[in-house]
Design an enzyme around this catalytic site. Sequence first.
Site, PDB file in Angstrom:
ATOM      1  N   GLY A 134       6.971  -1.223   6.219  1.00 56.99           N
ATOM      2  CA  GLY A 134       8.377  -1.613   6.238  1.00 56.99           C
ATOM      3  C   GLY A 134       9.265  -0.678   7.033  1.00 56.99           C
ATOM      4  O   GLY A 134       8.878   0.426   7.412  1.00 56.99           O
ATOM      5  N   GLU A 135      10.465  -1.164   7.292  1.00 55.72           N
ATOM      6  CA  GLU A 135      11.477  -0.391   8.009  1.00 55.72           C
ATOM      7  C   GLU A 135      12.570  -0.038   6.987  1.00 55.72           C
ATOM      8  O   GLU A 135      13.341  -0.911   6.572  1.00 55.72           O
ATOM      9  CB  GLU A 135      12.024  -1.249   9.165  1.00 55.72           C
ATOM     10  CG  GLU A 135      13.295  -0.738   9.811  1.00 55.72           C
ATOM     11  CD  GLU A 135      13.261   0.758  10.156  1.00 55.72           C
ATOM     12  OE1 GLU A 135      12.298   1.211  10.782  1.00 55.72           O
ATOM     13  OE2 GLU A 135      14.211   1.458   9.769  1.00 55.72           O
ATOM     14  N   CYS A 168       6.210  -3.893  15.969  1.00 58.65           N
ATOM     15  CA  CYS A 168       5.829  -2.941  17.012  1.00 58.65           C
ATOM     16  C   CYS A 168       4.396  -3.274  17.437  1.00 58.65           C
ATOM     17  O   CYS A 168       3.538  -3.550  16.600  1.00 58.65           O
ATOM     18  CB  CYS A 168       5.934  -1.509  16.487  1.00 58.65           C
ATOM     19  SG  CYS A 168       7.612  -1.112  15.965  1.00 58.65           S
ATOM     20  N   CYS A 190       3.274   8.897   0.746  1.00 54.89           N
ATOM     21  CA  CYS A 190       3.793   8.039   1.814  1.00 54.89           C
ATOM     22  C   CYS A 190       4.026   6.667   1.203  1.00 54.89           C
ATOM     23  O   CYS A 190       3.080   6.009   0.768  1.00 54.89           O
ATOM     24  CB  CYS A 190       2.757   7.971   2.946  1.00 54.89           C
ATOM     25  SG  CYS A 190       3.224   6.806   4.244  1.00 54.89           S
ATOM     26  N   CYS A 229       1.234  -1.611  15.718  1.00 54.40           N
ATOM     27  CA  CYS A 229       1.241  -1.388  14.263  1.00 54.40           C
ATOM     28  C   CYS A 229       0.707  -2.608  13.525  1.00 54.40           C
ATOM     29  O   CYS A 229       1.190  -3.727  13.724  1.00 54.40           O
ATOM     30  CB  CYS A 229       2.660  -1.067  13.797  1.00 54.40           C
ATOM     31  SG  CYS A 229       2.768  -0.807  12.021  1.00 54.40           S
ATOM     32  N   GLU A 251       0.837  -1.190   0.000  1.00 52.02           N
ATOM     33  CA  GLU A 251       0.000   0.000   0.000  1.00 52.02           C
ATOM     34  C   GLU A 251       0.879   1.249   0.000  1.00 52.02           C
ATOM     35  O   GLU A 251       1.943   1.272   0.611  1.00 52.02           O
ATOM     36  CB  GLU A 251      -0.920  -0.005   1.217  1.00 52.02           C
ATOM     37  CG  GLU A 251      -1.978  -1.090   1.090  1.00 52.02           C
ATOM     38  CD  GLU A 251      -2.939  -1.184   2.262  1.00 52.02           C
ATOM     39  OE1 GLU A 251      -4.097  -1.551   2.024  1.00 52.02           O
ATOM     40  OE2 GLU A 251      -2.544  -0.901   3.396  1.00 52.02           O
ATOM     41  N   CYS A 280       6.670  -6.122   7.422  1.00 51.24           N
ATOM     42  CA  CYS A 280       7.717  -5.531   8.247  1.00 51.24           C
ATOM     43  C   CYS A 280       8.103  -6.545   9.319  1.00 51.24           C
ATOM     44  O   CYS A 280       7.257  -7.270   9.833  1.00 51.24           O
ATOM     45  CB  CYS A 280       7.207  -4.256   8.917  1.00 51.24           C
ATOM     46  SG  CYS A 280       8.479  -3.359   9.834  1.00 51.24           S
ATOM     47  N   SER A 317      11.401   6.812  15.432  1.00 54.98           N
ATOM     48  CA  SER A 317      10.225   6.380  16.183  1.00 54.98           C
ATOM     49  C   SER A 317      10.658   5.982  17.584  1.00 54.98           C
ATOM     50  O   SER A 317      11.201   4.898  17.790  1.00 54.98           O
ATOM     51  CB  SER A 317       9.587   5.175  15.480  1.00 54.98           C
ATOM     52  OG  SER A 317       9.053   5.582  14.257  1.00 54.98           O
ATOM     53  N   LEU A 318      10.405   6.851  18.560  1.00 55.77           N
ATOM     54  CA  LEU A 318      10.901   6.600  19.914  1.00 55.77           C
ATOM     55  C   LEU A 318       9.854   5.862  20.755  1.00 55.77           C
ATOM     56  O   LEU A 318      10.093   4.775  21.254  1.00 55.77           O
ATOM     57  CB  LEU A 318      11.265   7.941  20.563  1.00 55.77           C
ATOM     58  CG  LEU A 318      12.369   7.879  21.595  1.00 55.77           C
ATOM     59  CD1 LEU A 318      13.675   7.424  20.981  1.00 55.77           C
ATOM     60  CD2 LEU A 318      12.560   9.249  22.249  1.00 55.77           C
ATOM     61  N   CYS A 367      -1.201   6.131   9.769  1.00 50.25           N
ATOM     62  CA  CYS A 367      -0.004   5.466  10.296  1.00 50.25           C
ATOM     63  C   CYS A 367      -0.373   4.167  10.983  1.00 50.25           C
ATOM     64  O   CYS A 367      -1.263   4.142  11.833  1.00 50.25           O
ATOM     65  CB  CYS A 367       0.684   6.331  11.331  1.00 50.25           C
ATOM     66  SG  CYS A 367       1.098   7.945  10.752  1.00 50.25           S
TER      67      CYS A 367
END
Length: 365
Positions: free
Chosen positions: A171-172, A126, A115, A129, A102, A122, A226-227, A345
């Site tokens: 994805g990262e 997390c 985006c 997510c 996507e 991924c 991303s903390l 997100c």
Amino acid sequence: MPNVRNSLAPRARADLASMDLPELEAAIAAIGHPAYHARQVYSWIYRKGVTDFEQMTNLSRPLRADLDGPFRISTPRVVDKEVSEDGTVKFLLELDDGRQIESVFIPDTPSQTFCISTQVGCAMKCGFCLTGKMGLMRNLTAGEIAAQVRVLAKDLGLLASKFNIVLMGMGEPLHNYENTMKALRMLNDAQGLAVSPRRITLSTVGVVPALERLANEPLMPNLAISLHATTEDQRDALVPVNRKYGLADILEAARRFPAKRRNRITFEYVLLSGVNDTPEDARRLVRLLGDIRCKVNLIPLNEAAGINYRRPSDARVNAFAAILSKHGLTVSVRKSRGRDIRAACGQLIVEGKQKSAAQQAAALL
Ligand code: SAH
């Protein structure tokens, strides 16, 4: 060279869309044509979104015919398009191997923003997510990463416009480092879309060795980290890769990041009701970030079925933001766009058909 026109199966042909300009020049020279034609081909692909050699009318007929044999221009197919009430458009794209990803167009932020994804699925998992629930199917190629921009821009009539790119889809990006950076170089090329790195933001969970590499890249995008948490234990629970690259290491890497070139790092912080949104969390965040030139982007959770966290109330979000700004941090709250079509997100997921290689193998047993 013999006329091999159409003699190769499509997948056996070399993909011009995953080549940067120097590679394209070499490919064209290798079939006996002057390398400068590569610039023309590159412009057709990126500036005009043309992927059929026949339509590249400023190339000679013999060149078009010679390209059509050994080469293809792989382009993701738009399978579905959903438009949110706020104008956000979520695209479902199908890749050559049938995998789907996507990509999202977010209008008027006030800029136009694409985006895009860097992986199918991924591996980071997390806890809040949806993409993480898919697991990692595979990395996208540089061509597939860059192609999302030309496909969306063409579809929306925006190829000639200025736009921003955020690597915040599936994805990262730093887990697919080479392909991501190559895609950015391809998108930046003056013969193509010429997207300035200042208009590109790479969002990462904080893969420390890759952050160190990124610090030395000639073409460096804006950086968002991303903390999401203020203690190692809390982050271990929310972002499992924290066990490998911990909060302290990430902040250390951020401090070392070349401030001259990248004036301010953004720290993303997803707010989860009752988990990391207390005044104590806010004050700890102030202490952690105090000596880093940065901004904080608060993202109130986008809820989804299968995610066991809740979005805090607006009042709670504002109270958290107020503590940060009172202590001198620059803070913004991300407006979640496209929530009604699950384009916001953490809501990108491709259901159904898609199975990892391991799952497919298991299904055959
Ligand atoms: N892998 C990259 C890109 C992820 S998407 C990264 O981790 O940064 C961009 C942002 O959306 C990340 O900060 C991610 O943590 C956040 N996000 C993920 N799921 C979310 C959700 N359900 N609600 C709000 N933000 C979410």
